[in-house]
Design a protein around this motif. Structure first.
Motif, short mmCIF file in Angstrom:
data_model
loop_
_atom_site.label_atom_id
_atom_site.label_comp_id
_atom_site.label_asym_id
_atom_site.label_seq_id
_atom_site.Cartn_x
_atom_site.Cartn_y
_atom_site.Cartn_z
N PHE A 54 0.67 -1.12 0.14
CA PHE A 54 -0.10 -0.08 0.08
C PHE A 54 0.94 1.19 -0.04
CE2 PHE A 54 -3.72 2.29 1.89
CZ PHE A 54 -4.73 2.04 0.83
N PHE A 55 2.08 1.14 -0.43
CA PHE A 55 3.09 2.25 -0.08
C PHE A 55 3.03 2.97 -1.38
CE2 PHE A 55 7.36 3.72 -1.39
CZ PHE A 55 7.69 4.46 -0.16
N PRO A 56 3.03 4.48 -1.36
CA PRO A 56 3.39 5.23 -0.45
C PRO A 56 1.99 5.51 0.49
CG PRO A 56 3.46 6.43 -2.25
CD PRO A 56 3.09 5.26 -2.60
N TYR A 57 2.10 5.88 1.67
CA TYR A 57 1.02 6.23 2.51
C TYR A 57 0.51 7.68 2.34
CZ TYR A 57 0.35 2.08 5.33
OH TYR A 57 0.19 1.07 5.73
N GLY A 58 1.61 8.64 1.93
CA GLY A 58 1.46 9.96 1.80
C GLY A 58 0.44 10.37 0.75
N SER A 59 0.26 9.48 -0.17
CA SER A 59 -0.59 9.82 -1.34
C SER A 59 -2.17 9.08 -0.99
CB SER A 59 -0.03 9.29 -2.81
OG SER A 59 -0.07 7.86 -2.59
N LYS A 60 -2.21 8.80 0.17
CA LYS A 60 -3.50 8.12 0.44
C LYS A 60 -4.51 9.00 1.07
CE LYS A 60 -2.20 4.24 -1.59
NZ LYS A 60 -0.82 4.31 -2.12
N THR A 61 -5.95 8.98 0.92
CA THR A 61 -6.65 9.95 1.79
C THR A 61 -6.63 9.23 3.20
OG1 THR A 61 -8.57 8.56 1.30
CG2 THR A 61 -7.93 10.21 -0.18
N THR A 62 -7.30 10.01 4.23
CA THR A 62 -7.45 9.39 5.38
C THR A 62 -8.31 8.00 5.53
OG1 THR A 62 -7.32 11.75 6.30
CG2 THR A 62 -8.52 10.25 7.80
N GLU A 63 -9.46 8.35 4.61
CA GLU A 63 -10.27 7.24 4.51
C GLU A 63 -9.68 5.91 4.11
OE1 GLU A 63 -14.60 5.67 2.82
OE2 GLU A 63 -13.99 7.88 2.35
N GLN A 64 -8.87 5.97 2.97
CA GLN A 64 -8.14 4.72 2.55
C GLN A 64 -7.47 4.31 3.57
OE1 GLN A 64 -6.50 6.88 -0.86
NE2 GLN A 64 -7.32 5.58 -2.28
N LEU A 65 -6.55 5.36 4.08
CA LEU A 65 -5.44 4.72 5.36
C LEU A 65 -6.31 3.87 6.43
CD1 LEU A 65 -3.29 7.81 5.41
CD2 LEU A 65 -2.62 5.53 4.68
N HIS A 66 -7.50 4.69 6.76
CA HIS A 66 -8.18 4.13 7.93
C HIS A 66 -8.67 2.52 7.55
CE1 HIS A 66 -12.08 3.45 9.91
NE2 HIS A 66 -11.39 3.87 11.21
N ASP A 67 -9.28 2.53 6.43
CA ASP A 67 -9.72 1.22 5.80
C ASP A 67 -8.46 0.26 6.09
OD1 ASP A 67 -12.09 2.41 5.47
OD2 ASP A 67 -12.19 2.51 3.69
N ARG A 68 -7.43 0.65 5.63
CA ARG A 68 -6.15 -0.26 5.32
C ARG A 68 -5.81 -0.68 6.73
NH1 ARG A 68 -3.82 -4.07 2.07
NH2 ARG A 68 -1.60 -4.06 2.49
N LEU A 69 -5.69 0.41 7.50
CA LEU A 69 -4.95 -0.09 8.61
C LEU A 69 -5.87 -0.94 9.59
CD1 LEU A 69 -3.55 3.25 9.81
CD2 LEU A 69 -2.35 1.13 8.93
N SER A 70 -7.32 -0.57 9.44
CA SER A 70 -8.30 -1.35 10.19
C SER A 70 -8.27 -2.75 9.76
CB SER A 70 -9.71 -0.81 9.62
OG SER A 70 -9.99 0.46 10.42
N GLU A 71 -8.16 -2.91 8.38
CA GLU A 71 -8.06 -4.38 7.86
C GLU A 71 -6.73 -5.30 8.23
OE1 GLU A 71 -6.45 -6.08 3.26
OE2 GLU A 71 -7.76 -4.18 3.69
N LEU A 72 -5.68 -4.43 8.30
CA LEU A 72 -4.44 -5.16 8.83
C LEU A 72 -4.29 -5.45 10.50
CD1 LEU A 72 -1.88 -3.21 6.94
CD2 LEU A 72 -2.48 -5.53 6.41
N VAL A 73 -5.08 -4.66 11.28
CA VAL A 73 -5.13 -4.72 12.85
C VAL A 73 -6.08 -5.85 12.99
CG1 VAL A 73 -6.13 -3.74 14.84
CG2 VAL A 73 -4.89 -2.47 13.29
N GLN A 74 -7.15 -5.93 12.16
CA GLN A 74 -8.03 -7.25 12.21
C GLN A 74 -7.46 -8.35 11.87
OE1 GLN A 74 -11.70 -6.32 10.03
NE2 GLN A 74 -12.28 -4.70 11.35
N LYS A 75 -6.75 -8.44 10.80
CA LYS A 75 -5.64 -9.69 10.43
C LYS A 75 -4.73 -10.18 11.43
CE LYS A 75 -3.00 -11.44 6.62
NZ LYS A 75 -2.30 -11.00 5.46
N PHE A 76 -4.33 -9.16 12.20
CA PHE A 76 -3.30 -9.78 13.32
C PHE A 76 -3.74 -9.61 14.79
CE2 PHE A 76 -0.74 -8.69 9.64
CZ PHE A 76 0.06 -9.79 9.48
N ALA A 77 -5.14 -9.25 14.94
CA ALA A 77 -5.87 -9.11 16.19
C ALA A 77 -5.69 -10.71 16.88
CB ALA A 77 -7.14 -8.76 16.01
N SER A 78 -5.73 -11.61 16.27
CA SER A 78 -5.53 -12.75 17.17
C SER A 78 -4.31 -13.05 17.78
CB SER A 78 -5.73 -13.98 16.06
OG SER A 78 -4.79 -14.05 15.22
N LEU A 79 -3.19 -12.15 17.49
CA LEU A 79 -2.01 -12.37 18.11
C LEU A 79 -2.18 -12.51 19.63
CD1 LEU A 79 0.11 -9.99 16.04
CD2 LEU A 79 0.06 -12.48 15.82
#
Length: 79
Positions: A54-79
């Motif tokens: 998803f690099f670079p983050y600087g060109s992404k909107t706040t909504e895109q970053l929120h969605d992407r980070l939420s997706e990744l956090v959910q993926k690794f939430a079972s840690l």
């Protein structure tokens, strides 16, 4: 502590209190942070998530970053 490759099946086996400190990175600089953190606290386990897809983050909107980070956090939430 050397950086180890961790796949999703390995993550499913990680249980507390051995859960890692997660270092999240957009693809630049995460290894440097890991090296400093592990030098300071070598007794901890670390997981570096480098989101180069998803690099670079600087060109992404706040909504895109929120969605992407939420997706990744959910993926690794079972840690």
């Amino acid at each position: 502590m050397p950086l180890k490759h961790v796949n999703s099946s390995t993550l499913d086996q990680v249980k507390a209190p051995h859960r890692p400190v997660i270092i999240f990175d957009s693809g630049v600089g995460g290894i440097n942070i890991y090296e400093k953190a592990s030098a300071t606290r070598p007794e901890l386990n670390y997981l570096v998530i480098a989101d180069q897809a998803f690099f670079p983050y600087g060109s992404k909107t706040t909504e895109q970053l929120h969605d992407r980070l939420s997706e990744l956090v959910q993926k690794f939430a079972s840690l």
